[in-house]
Design an enzyme around this catalytic site. Structure first.
Site, PDB file in Angstrom:
ATOM      1  N   ASP A 104      27.169  59.851 -32.887  1.00 23.12           N
ATOM      2  CA  ASP A 104      27.938  58.753 -33.473  1.00 23.12           C
ATOM      3  C   ASP A 104      27.834  57.506 -32.599  1.00 23.12           C
ATOM      4  OD1 ASP A 104      29.701  57.197 -34.841  1.00 23.12           O
ATOM      5  OD2 ASP A 104      31.313  58.672 -34.897  1.00 23.12           O
ATOM      6  N   ASP A 105      27.162  56.490 -33.096  1.00 23.80           N
ATOM      7  CA  ASP A 105      27.018  55.211 -32.391  1.00 23.80           C
ATOM      8  C   ASP A 105      26.080  55.288 -31.188  1.00 23.80           C
ATOM      9  OD1 ASP A 105      28.975  54.539 -34.207  1.00 23.80           O
ATOM     10  OD2 ASP A 105      30.448  53.847 -32.741  1.00 23.80           O
ATOM     11  N   CYS A 150      29.694  54.217 -39.889  1.00 21.37           N
ATOM     12  CA  CYS A 150      29.804  55.670 -40.072  1.00 21.37           C
ATOM     13  C   CYS A 150      29.793  56.165 -41.514  1.00 21.37           C
ATOM     14  CB  CYS A 150      31.099  56.171 -39.431  1.00 21.37           C
ATOM     15  SG  CYS A 150      31.129  55.991 -37.657  1.00 21.37           S
ATOM     16  N   ARG A 160      26.775  58.406 -43.311  1.00 20.87           N
ATOM     17  CA  ARG A 160      26.891  59.859 -43.497  1.00 20.87           C
ATOM     18  C   ARG A 160      26.713  60.253 -44.968  1.00 20.87           C
ATOM     19  NH1 ARG A 160      29.489  61.619 -38.446  1.00 20.87           N
ATOM     20  NH2 ARG A 160      29.111  59.747 -37.216  1.00 20.87           N
ATOM     21  N   LYS A 163      32.358  65.660 -36.693  1.00 18.87           N
ATOM     22  CA  LYS A 163      33.015  64.566 -37.421  1.00 18.87           C
ATOM     23  C   LYS A 163      32.457  64.457 -38.844  1.00 18.87           C
ATOM     24  CE  LYS A 163      33.030  59.542 -37.442  1.00 18.87           C
ATOM     25  NZ  LYS A 163      32.975  58.308 -36.640  1.00 18.87           N
ATOM     26  N   HIS A 190      34.055  62.369 -41.856  1.00 18.96           N
ATOM     27  CA  HIS A 190      34.211  60.945 -42.231  1.00 18.96           C
ATOM     28  C   HIS A 190      33.692  60.602 -43.626  1.00 18.96           C
ATOM     29  CE1 HIS A 190      34.861  56.738 -40.262  1.00 18.96           C
ATOM     30  NE2 HIS A 190      35.756  57.061 -41.180  1.00 18.96           N
ATOM     31  N   SER A 234      37.112  59.131 -37.568  1.00 15.03           N
ATOM     32  CA  SER A 234      36.685  58.732 -36.217  1.00 15.03           C
ATOM     33  C   SER A 234      37.722  59.076 -35.157  1.00 15.03           C
ATOM     34  CB  SER A 234      36.396  57.234 -36.181  1.00 15.03           C
ATOM     35  OG  SER A 234      35.292  56.950 -36.988  1.00 15.03           O
ATOM     36  N   HIS A 268      30.973  57.655 -29.914  1.00 14.31           N
ATOM     37  CA  HIS A 268      31.900  56.661 -30.493  1.00 14.31           C
ATOM     38  C   HIS A 268      33.067  56.520 -29.524  1.00 14.31           C
ATOM     39  CE1 HIS A 268      34.882  55.027 -33.283  1.00 14.31           C
ATOM     40  NE2 HIS A 268      33.957  54.888 -34.225  1.00 14.31           N
ATOM     41  N   ASP A 287      24.070  58.046 -36.343  1.00 12.72           N
ATOM     42  CA  ASP A 287      24.519  57.467 -37.619  1.00 12.72           C
ATOM     43  C   ASP A 287      24.346  55.951 -37.717  1.00 12.72           C
ATOM     44  OD1 ASP A 287      26.572  56.812 -35.812  1.00 12.72           O
ATOM     45  OD2 ASP A 287      28.148  57.007 -37.333  1.00 12.72           O
ATOM     46  N   ASN A 288      24.374  55.275 -36.574  1.00 10.21           N
ATOM     47  CA  ASN A 288      24.206  53.814 -36.563  1.00 10.21           C
ATOM     48  C   ASN A 288      23.997  53.376 -35.121  1.00 10.21           C
ATOM     49  OD1 ASN A 288      27.527  54.188 -37.277  1.00 10.21           O
ATOM     50  ND2 ASN A 288      27.030  53.108 -35.399  1.00 10.21           N
ATOM     51  N   LYS A 296      25.556  48.074 -33.825  1.00  7.22           N
ATOM     52  CA  LYS A 296      26.404  48.659 -34.877  1.00  7.22           C
ATOM     53  C   LYS A 296      27.043  47.563 -35.745  1.00  7.22           C
ATOM     54  CE  LYS A 296      30.657  51.343 -35.460  1.00  7.22           C
ATOM     55  NZ  LYS A 296      31.570  52.337 -34.884  1.00  7.22           N
TER      56      LYS A 296
HETATM   57 MG    MG Z   1      29.153  55.551 -36.140  1.00  6.80          MG
END
Ligand code: MG
Length: 466
Positions: A40-41, A80, A84, A137, A139, A162, A237, A289-290, A310
């Protein structure tokens, strides 16, 4: 000819017929297992095999060496929730209502989620006999009607949104400072087992380790059956926490500690597959994811030489670290072809002998020929959405930017920009004035794509209190 000799000939003939595939009932090809490890991130530059000088990722580096490291692999959104949704469905998130121009992602007060009418990669694989699990996660909706167990996963262990949400309202102040300095106990984020809350607030120091234990347990329990495991780490994240073994150990501060713990986790998963002799029967994808969360400075990662981060539609917002691994199946090397998380569903479906949904628009491509044979990727471009707005279009090496790079409702730029991502991966030198015909061609591709998007309810807007 004696009867025993005749019997011998029959056996040879039958063996030959089987070997050549002449038998009435084709032999079932052994189904590959699939694992997606999703961070994540994490930025494009945040692993040593992508050039990071102070984060040490030996397990990811080995995974890249044995497998395929992709240098032009995209998520389909810079935040996010929509990212996803695209991974799960193979569809641009505007098609499922999971990208919005009004709200950036789903929050604890959100009533929406991935609609039941969507078909997930877990559902596709379940349809051909796979056991499925989601760890980490989610989301894509935290109400019981939206949880992973309603979307094709047999089991779920993780946090539903998150790790910086559900903040104690009595903690006031600058959100960046709070996000960098506060204990995890101020975030009242629940840990769920299937639909049941088992801990709140979740202890975030141990979360990466516990996700890993769950993932390893699932693999050990499913060594006899084909499986799909979606392991989506909550980290890196913000807020960032690592377990004792990793805290304070990296040269890169807490961000590096967190990535190094994730790297350890990758090693545990791959070693479990090796130990269970499943490594030659499994394909693992590692990606994010990003892009990195730039506003958090040293608590956000790095997109390396890519521009942006992001939340934005420059390359750093959506181009991800990406490794496919599968000894004996995935041909090792560096791949400079285009790929996307949108391609996961069609690719896994194809490799598993399942059908991708054919009653709806699918934006992904089957990458199996690239994975197995180093073939050319069928993906030749990318559409970049800021919220529900198409902001940029890539076709071949050219990328045209039509809207601002950031935000959920990006405004049109005064003049479109054009970059050659081969010669200029950092998007520094605008070629729009030199090549108006290319800008026009890419604009047309964008309009054609938009014409295929049917309006659907915005899932990010409805709130529980409404
Ligand atoms: Mg993210």
């Amino acid at each position: 000819m004696t009867s025993s000799l005749l019997y011998g000939f029959k056996r040879i003939a039958l063996g030959l017929a089987l070997a050549l595939g002449f038998c009435a009932q084709p032999l079932a090809k052994e189904q590959l297992n699939f694992v997606v490890i999703f961070t994540d991130d994490q930025g494009y530059g945040d692993m040593s095999c992508n050039g990071h000088p102070t984060i040490h990722t030996p397990h990811l580096d080995r995974m890249a060496h044995e497998g395929q490291k992709w240098t032009q692999f995209y998520s389909s959104a810079p935040v996010c929730t929509p990212s996803r949704a695209a991974l799960m469905t193979g569809r641009l998130p505007v098609r499922s209502g999971m990208a919005s121009s009004k709200r950036v992602v789903l929050f604890p007060d959100s009533a929406g989620g991935l609609p039941q009418s969507e078909i997930t990669v877990a559902e596709v694989l379940k349809g051909v006999g796979y056991n499925t699990a989601m760890v980490g996660k989610w989301h894509m909706g935290h109400l019981p009607r939206h949880l992973p167990t309603t979307q094709g996963f047999d089991s779920y262990y993780g946090i539903p949104y998150s790790n910086d949400m559900d903040r104690d309202p009595s903690v006031k102040g600058n959100w960046v400072t709070i996000g960098k300095t506060s204990p995890w106990s101020i975030y009242k984020v629940p840990l769920l087992q299937n639909e049941k809350e088992i801990e709140r607030p979740v202890n975030q120091n141990t979360i990466t380790r516990r996700y890993t234990q769950q993932a390893v347990k699932f693999i050990n329990e499913n060594k006899e059956k084909p499986f799909f495991l979606y392991l989506a780490h909550s980290m890196p994240h913000i807020p960032l926490y690592a377990s004792k073994k990793f805290e304070g150990k990296s040269l890169n501060g807490i961000y590096g500690d967190v990535i190094e713990e994730i790297d350890w986790s990758v090693g545990e998963v791959l070693n479990t597959l090796r130990k269970q002799k499943l490594d030659k029967k499994t394909i693992v994808l590692f990606t994010s994811d990003n892009g990195p969360w730039e506003v958090f400075k040293t608590h956000g990662g790095s997109a390396g030489l890519l521009r942006g981060a992001k939340g934005g539609t420059r390359e750093g917002g959506m181009r991800e670290p990406a490794i496919f691994w599968g000894p004996g199946n995935v041909k090792s090397g560096v791949v400079q072809e285009l790929g996307s998380t949108l391609d996961v569903l069609p690719t896994f479906a194809s490799l598993a002998g399942a059908k991708s949904p054919d009653d709806r628009a699918i934006d992904g491509y089957d990458l199996s020929d690239v994975l197995l044979n180093h073939g050319k990727s069928p993906r030749k471009g990318m559409f970049y959405f800021g919220g529900a707005q198409l902001s940029a279009v890539r076709s071949g090496n050219y990328k045209a930017q039509f809207r601002e790079e950031n935000g959920i409702n990006p405004k049109p730029l005064a003049k479109p920009e054009l970059y050659h991502l081969g010669e200029d991966p950092s998007e520094k030198y605008d070629l729009a004035a030199e090549h108006p015909e290319i800008v026009e061609r890419l604009a047309k591709l964008g309009e054609e794509l938009k014409a295929t998007v049917k309006p659907v309810p915005d899932q990010l807007v409805p709130r529980i209190a409404d």
